[in-house]
Design an enzyme around this catalytic site. Sequence first.
Site, PDB file in Angstrom:
ATOM      1  N   MET A   8       0.919  -1.249  -0.099  1.00 47.03           N
ATOM      2  CA  MET A   8       0.043   0.003  -0.134  1.00 47.03           C
ATOM      3  C   MET A   8       0.740   1.347  -0.080  1.00 47.03           C
ATOM      4  SD  MET A   8      -1.556   0.209   3.754  1.00 47.03           S
ATOM      5  CE  MET A   8      -1.911   1.678   3.721  1.00 47.03           C
ATOM      6  N   TYR A   9       2.074   1.178   0.092  1.00 47.10           N
ATOM      7  CA  TYR A   9       3.102   2.359   0.021  1.00 47.10           C
ATOM      8  C   TYR A   9       3.092   3.095  -1.279  1.00 47.10           C
ATOM      9  CZ  TYR A   9       5.187   1.054   4.539  1.00 47.10           C
ATOM     10  OH  TYR A   9       5.215   0.656   5.921  1.00 47.10           O
ATOM     11  N   PRO A  10       3.319   4.341  -1.220  1.00 50.07           N
ATOM     12  CA  PRO A  10       3.639   5.352  -0.091  1.00 50.07           C
ATOM     13  C   PRO A  10       2.142   5.579   0.421  1.00 50.07           C
ATOM     14  CG  PRO A  10       3.278   6.296  -2.265  1.00 50.07           C
ATOM     15  CD  PRO A  10       3.187   4.860  -2.551  1.00 50.07           C
ATOM     16  N   GLY A  19       1.788   1.173  -4.661  1.00 47.01           N
ATOM     17  CA  GLY A  19       2.703   0.457  -5.377  1.00 47.01           C
ATOM     18  C   GLY A  19       3.966   1.146  -5.939  1.00 47.01           C
TER      19      GLY A  19
END
Length: 102
Positions: A8-10, A19
């Site tokens: 789930m980043y950022p 992604g």
Amino acid sequence: NFLDTAEMYPVPTKAETQGATDRAVAKFLKTQKREDVILATKVSGRAQHITWLPRSEEGTTPELSRQQILDSVDASLERLETDYIDLLQLHWPDRYIGGFFG
């Protein structure tokens, strides 16, 4: 070298940026010997407000089912452009009632 990322980043997490951190890590990995890097990532637990993480059924709310963990790992491997992850973590557990601690 220990790198930690997550599907789930950022953060704050949004469909249009999901992604992006994995893709940045993939660029870095191309400059390293893969065996010299310990790569960790995380799979997201249940979250009603998140429906854009890569799952075999589009628009699915994430949960820690066997199939969704496999979907998450496959998508992470593709974004990271590698064939293995050294450590897979749960970003948070499935929560069916209460809040963060409930």
